[in-house]
Design a protein around this motif. Sequence first.
Motif, PDB file in Angstrom:
ATOM      1  N   THR A  50       0.735  -1.190  -0.190  1.00 26.66           N
ATOM      2  CA  THR A  50       0.071  -0.102  -0.127  1.00 26.66           C
ATOM      3  C   THR A  50       0.851   1.093   0.138  1.00 26.66           C
ATOM      4  O   THR A  50       1.939   1.373   0.784  1.00 26.66           O
ATOM      5  CB  THR A  50      -0.779  -0.023   1.329  1.00 26.66           C
TER       6      THR A  50
ATOM      7  N   PRO B 236      -8.587   6.011  -3.817  1.00 29.44           N
ATOM      8  CA  PRO B 236      -9.120   5.528  -5.146  1.00 29.44           C
ATOM      9  C   PRO B 236      -9.542   4.093  -5.179  1.00 29.44           C
ATOM     10  O   PRO B 236     -10.521   3.611  -5.968  1.00 29.44           O
ATOM     11  CB  PRO B 236      -8.177   5.742  -6.165  1.00 29.44           C
ATOM     12  N   ASN B 237      -8.944   3.252  -4.443  1.00 28.99           N
ATOM     13  CA  ASN B 237      -9.159   1.846  -4.322  1.00 28.99           C
ATOM     14  C   ASN B 237     -10.739   1.630  -3.994  1.00 28.99           C
ATOM     15  O   ASN B 237     -11.567   0.793  -4.253  1.00 28.99           O
ATOM     16  CB  ASN B 237      -8.536   0.872  -3.485  1.00 28.99           C
TER      17      ASN B 237
ATOM     18  N   SER C 220      -3.360  10.743   0.096  1.00 26.01           N
ATOM     19  CA  SER C 220      -3.892   9.819  -0.955  1.00 26.01           C
ATOM     20  C   SER C 220      -3.286   8.571  -0.800  1.00 26.01           C
ATOM     21  O   SER C 220      -1.984   8.208  -0.527  1.00 26.01           O
ATOM     22  CB  SER C 220      -3.460  10.465  -2.402  1.00 26.01           C
TER      23      SER C 220
ATOM     24  N   TRP D  49      -2.884   4.321  -2.199  1.00 31.00           N
ATOM     25  CA  TRP D  49      -3.444   3.462  -3.303  1.00 31.00           C
ATOM     26  C   TRP D  49      -2.492   2.144  -3.052  1.00 31.00           C
ATOM     27  O   TRP D  49      -1.613   1.959  -2.407  1.00 31.00           O
ATOM     28  CB  TRP D  49      -2.850   4.041  -4.610  1.00 31.00           C
ATOM     29  N   SER D  50      -3.539   1.012  -3.023  1.00 30.34           N
ATOM     30  CA  SER D  50      -3.044  -0.331  -2.694  1.00 30.34           C
ATOM     31  C   SER D  50      -2.843  -1.343  -3.933  1.00 30.34           C
ATOM     32  O   SER D  50      -3.755  -1.110  -4.711  1.00 30.34           O
ATOM     33  CB  SER D  50      -3.748  -0.659  -1.592  1.00 30.34           C
ATOM     34  N   GLU D  51      -1.805  -2.003  -3.909  1.00 24.71           N
ATOM     35  CA  GLU D  51      -1.954  -3.126  -4.949  1.00 24.71           C
ATOM     36  C   GLU D  51      -2.592  -4.393  -4.085  1.00 24.71           C
ATOM     37  O   GLU D  51      -2.522  -5.396  -4.958  1.00 24.71           O
ATOM     38  CB  GLU D  51      -0.268  -3.425  -5.081  1.00 24.71           C
TER      39      GLU D  51
ATOM     40  N   ILE E 223       2.195   4.315 -10.072  1.00 26.95           N
ATOM     41  CA  ILE E 223       1.851   4.378  -8.785  1.00 26.95           C
ATOM     42  C   ILE E 223       2.068   5.771  -8.676  1.00 26.95           C
ATOM     43  O   ILE E 223       1.229   6.515  -8.001  1.00 26.95           O
ATOM     44  CB  ILE E 223       2.726   3.592  -7.373  1.00 26.95           C
TER      45      ILE E 223
ATOM     46  N   ILE F   9      -1.038   7.812 -10.008  1.00 27.53           N
ATOM     47  CA  ILE F   9      -2.143   7.576  -9.357  1.00 27.53           C
ATOM     48  C   ILE F   9      -2.304   8.562  -8.067  1.00 27.53           C
ATOM     49  O   ILE F   9      -3.156   9.477  -7.803  1.00 27.53           O
ATOM     50  CB  ILE F   9      -2.544   6.348  -8.811  1.00 27.53           C
ATOM     51  N   LEU F  10      -1.030   8.414  -7.372  1.00 24.74           N
ATOM     52  CA  LEU F  10      -0.985   9.103  -6.052  1.00 24.74           C
ATOM     53  C   LEU F  10      -0.921  10.716  -6.273  1.00 24.74           C
ATOM     54  O   LEU F  10      -1.570  11.550  -5.607  1.00 24.74           O
ATOM     55  CB  LEU F  10       0.257   8.766  -5.199  1.00 24.74           C
TER      56      LEU F  10
END
Length: 398
Positions: A39, A56-57, A133, A135-137, A391, A394-395
């Motif tokens: 993450t 966003p996830n 912000s 974002w996670s894989e 990444i 996105i961030l």
Amino acid sequence: LSPVFVEFFVSAPGKVILHGEHSVVHGKVALAVSLNLRTHLRLQSTSSGDVRINLPNIDTFLSWEITALQPLLAGCGGEWRWIFELDGDLLKRLREFTGISDDSTDTRSMAVLAFLYMYLTVFAKSLASITVSVWSELPTGAGLGSSAAYNVCLSAALLSARGAISSPLTPQQESARWSKEEMELINRWAFMGEKIIHGNPSGVDNAVGTWGGFLRYHAGNITPLSWVPILRILLTNTKVPRSTKVLVSGVKDKINKFPSIMNPILESVSAVSCTCEKTLTEMAVHGPSPEHYNILEELIDINQHHLNVMGVGHSSLDTLCRVTLARGLHSKLTGAGGGGCGITLLRPETDTSVIQSTIDELKACGFDCWETSIGAPGVQQHSSAALSQDILKILNSY
Ligand SMILES: Nc1ncnc2c1ncn2[C@@H]1O[C@H](COP(=O)(O)OP(=O)(O)OP(=O)(O)O)[C@@H](O)[C@H]1O
Ligand SMILES: C[C@@](O)(CCO)CC(=O)[O-]
Ligand SMILES: [Mg+2]
């Protein structure tokens, strides 16, 4: 706010539990290891007078005026201090403020509540104007410790931004870690976020998210396992949604209802963890043999049966076990169960064609399936140069 801070990137890994999920909540031994899925969080200082969160996830983008949040801290005493017990009154005021009910397990509500609680308690009387912000894989709510990775990232970034711990990254570095004492603080603060999301967490997930690597976890004591062989593991996400909070509380109800039946099961799972640890150590010291793998496979089967007895199995996980066993491979659920993810142990001699056909059949069942790599580092601070373009994109888009 920390004087050096303008923008801050951190990341933390997800985890797989090899043995001991659920029993660990009741003081038994668990073995867990970090995953190569992470993450990522970006924290920026702003001058908007707002605190903003972009998730966003889970399609959540919210902001609050600091002046509207300030009154929530009214009952929290004068001085800033370390608080390691959940402040029930603050949480109650936060629930009223956000309109999130006590029994909510909704994904967005839990993420927002954990964020606001950590933000308010970390910054306390000097609430800062920031944008966070994340974002996670990791798949959210699938048993791979997404909540812990989220909470560890929040904890590390907020504490650093507040100046309560350092910003370890020097201009020459791409990634850096905090000192042992600082990591302990990150872990303890993340644990409070886990309490908000899970209800009654053991702390194993945030420990792996913080420290990374292979850990033995027992009643709050974290022991890194440095003597472990390289294990090959297939991860399967059944994509059946479930809530860790609900599953953990279901197991507790069962223990309360049938203590004399359930307590021996928890004890047995603990013995499975200890036998697995002993076997892994032997494999690392003397070299792995087929007999070692036979033991590891039997332990997986025994534990999967125990987890079914606890009531955290699911027909999708039965399918996983059946499909893999047809090819001589052994699987169990990982994390809270009830759907979510399972692990399959691969033997060194397992043929690539067998692995591929297993993956194909599991995918045909509607599951995601991939060979994973384990033992990734724990929480880290990064420079923007350390992050992949995907990444960063996105961030940076919020
Ligand atoms: N990337 C993310 N963005 C926002 N919230 C997240 C994110 N990842 C996790 N969460 C929060 O964590 C919750 C999922 O936690 P939960 O404990 O149920 O599952 P998990 O941690 O993935 O699995 P397990 O606890 O079994 O390992 C979500 O409902 C959400 O509130
Ligand atoms: C189910 C559980 O044992 C593991 C979740 O990853 C809960 C916990 O330990 O907090
Ligand atoms: Mg969780």
